[in-house]
Motif scaffolding. Structure first.
Motif, short mmCIF file in Angstrom:
data_model
loop_
_atom_site.label_atom_id
_atom_site.label_comp_id
_atom_site.label_asym_id
_atom_site.label_seq_id
_atom_site.Cartn_x
_atom_site.Cartn_y
_atom_site.Cartn_z
N UNK A 167 13.57 -31.05 30.83
CA UNK A 167 12.52 -31.41 30.36
C UNK A 167 11.24 -30.84 30.91
N UNK A 168 11.05 -30.30 32.28
CA UNK A 168 9.84 -29.82 32.69
C UNK A 168 10.41 -28.27 31.70
N UNK A 169 11.14 -27.25 32.08
CA UNK A 169 10.78 -26.28 30.61
C UNK A 169 10.29 -26.76 29.20
N UNK A 170 10.98 -27.87 28.64
CA UNK A 170 10.50 -28.04 27.60
C UNK A 170 8.97 -28.49 28.04
N UNK A 171 8.26 -29.68 28.26
CA UNK A 171 7.46 -29.79 28.18
C UNK A 171 6.46 -28.47 28.07
N UNK A 172 6.48 -28.09 29.67
CA UNK A 172 6.05 -26.66 29.76
C UNK A 172 5.20 -25.40 28.79
N UNK A 173 6.93 -25.34 27.82
CA UNK A 173 6.64 -24.57 26.76
C UNK A 173 5.83 -25.86 25.22
N UNK A 187 14.51 -16.33 26.35
CA UNK A 187 14.15 -14.70 25.79
C UNK A 187 13.03 -15.77 24.39
N UNK A 188 12.83 -16.45 24.86
CA UNK A 188 11.63 -17.32 23.04
C UNK A 188 10.24 -16.98 24.53
N UNK A 189 10.58 -17.44 25.38
CA UNK A 189 9.21 -17.05 26.87
C UNK A 189 8.70 -15.28 26.30
N UNK A 190 9.70 -14.73 26.62
CA UNK A 190 9.43 -12.88 26.68
C UNK A 190 9.42 -12.31 25.66
N UNK A 220 1.71 -29.38 34.13
CA UNK A 220 1.90 -27.79 34.90
C UNK A 220 1.23 -27.30 33.32
N UNK A 221 1.09 -26.87 32.17
CA UNK A 221 0.96 -26.54 31.10
C UNK A 221 -0.82 -26.12 30.52
N UNK A 222 -1.11 -27.66 31.48
CA UNK A 222 -2.99 -27.67 31.51
C UNK A 222 -3.46 -27.00 32.17
N UNK A 223 -2.42 -27.16 33.71
CA UNK A 223 -3.33 -26.80 35.09
C UNK A 223 -3.37 -24.82 35.14
N UNK A 224 -1.91 -24.53 34.28
CA UNK A 224 -2.38 -23.35 34.05
C UNK A 224 -2.84 -22.55 32.56
N UNK A 278 1.63 -17.45 27.62
CA UNK A 278 3.32 -17.99 27.23
C UNK A 278 4.37 -17.34 28.54
N UNK A 279 3.91 -16.41 29.25
CA UNK A 279 5.07 -15.63 30.34
C UNK A 279 5.20 -16.18 31.60
N UNK A 280 4.12 -17.46 30.95
CA UNK A 280 4.20 -18.57 32.48
C UNK A 280 5.21 -19.04 32.49
N UNK A 281 6.25 -19.58 31.32
CA UNK A 281 7.66 -20.59 31.28
C UNK A 281 8.35 -19.74 31.73
N UNK A 282 8.33 -18.37 32.01
CA UNK A 282 9.72 -17.52 32.26
C UNK A 282 10.19 -17.90 33.45
N UNK A 283 9.59 -17.97 35.11
CA UNK A 283 10.06 -18.26 35.69
C UNK A 283 10.51 -19.95 35.89
N UNK A 284 9.90 -21.11 35.24
CA UNK A 284 10.76 -21.95 35.19
C UNK A 284 12.64 -22.17 34.21
#
Length: 551
Positions: A31-37, A99-102, A160-164, A189-195
């Protein structure tokens, strides 16, 4: 000695309960990764539109591409989960996020970016599969909280996405590799790779669903999992219940048989509730705010940086009211929260409509003075002392005086200088909608999906109605930029308000209360229409609540 044994037994129970929570929370990281994406794209819209010279519909295509991917994935998600298992399917999904984030961060064209985002959308099916997995291991009395944890992680990802995005926009610099105007969107967009990578690793630590293991005749492995969740005697009882339940429903194990049953007359109430909730969650405008937050705030007259800052308020409001939903969902109940929330959705959108319908736009000397350092104001000087009663006519004037590339980067500044509006009214309306959504239809839809569908149709029904909400959400994402340009902000929010009202009127008489009821008791109410009252004391604390035998 007896008291010590009791203490040890109590401690052992605590450990087993913690295991259920631990596995559910790991799965809910999706859910976190989805929200960030979902939210990170909102900060890139201005930059990618300029980078690839996109039209309004092309912007909608990039932003809506993940929903198209989700639609495709949900067609096969249930079957894949049944064939490979819940765990393996979730690991594949996490890998798709990586893969998508990269690929998104490395995109060199509109088409490549769209395809990369589409691949990420294939992973959006994690929302329905997480609900399925958690519903199969969660204690009945905590099922609402644990399924809602997925929604809670979504809003943490949004925040997290809005802060980034806000941080990166504040640090945009021509001299920086990662923060330059033409690369900052890649960093976002690359920030999603970590989580996403972390989620892949943690998913390897969760066990397979005991129900799926029993479906595949892996009784010993299923028992090993149940022993992690339950004391030995109860684990044996639940395993027997699962086996009995599977025998009762073995004639409906195929997709075709499950679909026939789902569309049958006895299931009409369940089908209606699932379909209406799925449509309402998608078309009441959440994804317009979620995916275009800075763009929405630009319509009120906030500048570029201020728009990103206001988007953070959306994230904070989402978190606060999702926490409240998790707290109240097993206390107040699903239906009261849903009805109250939908009513608030209707009123909040109506507030936004009122605020935008009273806005006006003026081109005067003060407007031109504000814009001198931002844009060539020569075309505006020809419109001096002009006034426009709505945003559509104002934007049409701008389009005749400036090229599309210039407007993509500067329209927000022009609106900020020209608009006359009460921003507080609209800001309150937007934040009230966010609050209402996240305390009601947002998390409650997924909780109800994990509860109202009987075992005989569960693996088809949850992905099917997740597909319905994905289609509705896609339409909102795809056409929101076009709506702003052609219908105007006021009419767009009025439309969302009407959609919410229709959903409220349809759901109110149909939806039963499911609080503290096992899935079998809910099935008995919705399918067999036996409205026998059930007290909380009659509910067994069954971590595999979906596996008790059908009534």
């Amino acid at each position: 000695m007896t008291s010590e044994n009791n203490l040890l037994r109590g401690t052992k129970m605590d450990i087993k309960t913690w295991n259920a929570y631990k596995y559910a929370l790991i799965v809910a990281i999706g859910g976190f990764v989805f929200g960030l994406d979902a939210a990170i794209i909102s900060g890139t819209v201005r930059f990618i539109a300029s980078e690839f010279s996109l039209t309004d519909l092309q912007i909608g295509t990039v932003v809506g591409a993940p929903s198209l991917g989700a639609i495709l994935a949900l067609l096969v998600a249930g079957k894949t989960a049944d064939a490979l298992g819940r765990k393996k399917t979730l690991i594949i999904i996490a890998g798709l996020y990586v893969v998508s984030a990269l690929l998104s961060a490395l995109a060199t064209s509109f088409m490549m970016l769209t395809m990369a985002r589409f691949i990420g959308g294939l992973a959006f099916s994690s929302l329905s599969l997480a609900s399925m997995y958690i519903g199969e291991i969660a204690p009945a009395k905590q099922r609402g909280k644990l399924v809602s944890a997925n929604q809670f992680n979504i809003v943490i990802g949004l925040l997290a996405a809005y802060f980034i995005n806000y941080y990166l926009v504040l640090h945009v610099s021509e001299n920086s590799l990662l923060f330059a105007p033409d690369t900052v969107w890649r960093t976002m967009l690359a920030s999603e790779l970590i989580p996403a990578v972390l989620w892949v690793i943690l998913l390897c630590r969760v066990p397979e669903s005991p129900r799926w293991l029993m479906m595949k005749n892996k009784q010993e492995q299923a028992k090993e999992v149940l022993l992690k969740l339950l004391p030995e005697q109860r684990a044996e009882e639940v395993q027997a219940e699962i086996e009995q339940n599977l025998k009762e429903h073995q004639d409906t194990s195929s997709i075709n048989e499950q679909l026939k049953l789902l569309f049958s007359s006895p299931m009409k109430t369940i089908f209606a509730i699932g379909f209406i909730m799925a449509v309402v969650q998608g078309i009441t405008g959440m994804n317009a705010i979620l995916f275009y937050a800075p763009t929405v705030f630009e319509q009120i007259g906030f500048g570029l940086n201020a728009s990103f800052q206001q988007a953070i308020y959306i994230g904070i409001t989402s978190v606060v009211f999702t926490v409240l939903a998790v707290f109240f969902i097993d206390k107040v109940g699903r239906k009261p929260l849903l009805i109250f929330g939908l009513l608030a959705v209707v009123l909040s959108h109506a507030t936004c409509w009122y605020g935008f319908s009273n806005a006006s736009y003026s081109i005067n000397q003060q407007t031109i003075d504000k814009l001198e350092e931002v844009i060539d104001t020569t075309p505006l000087k020809a419109q001096l002392n002009s006034q426009y009663a709505d945003d559509v006519s104002f934007k049409e004037m701008l389009a005749t005086n400036y090229d599309a590339d210039t407007l993509r980067l500067s329209e927000g500044h022009i609106i900020e200088a020209a608009i006359s509006v009460n921003p507080i009214v609209i800001l309150v309306g937007i934040l009230a909608f966010i609050a209402a959504f996240h305390i009601s239809i947002g998390p409650i839809m997924w909780v109800l999906f994990s509860e109202i569908f009987p075992n005989s149709v569960r693996s088809v029904a949850i992905p099917l109605f997740a597909l319905v909400t994905s289609v509705a959400s896609y339409l909102i994402q795809q056409f929101f930029p076009w709506q702003l340009a052609n219908l105007g902000a006021a009419n767009t929010f009025l439309m969302y308000s009407v959609f919410g009202l229709i959903g409220l009127l349809l759901l109110w008489p149909l939806l039963p209360e499911t609080k503290n009821k096992t899935i079998e008791e809910i099935e008995d109410t919705l399918v067999n229409k036996r409205n026998q009252p059930t007290t909380s004391a009659e509910v067994s604390d069954n971590p595999v609540g979906s596996n008790a035998p059908s009534a």
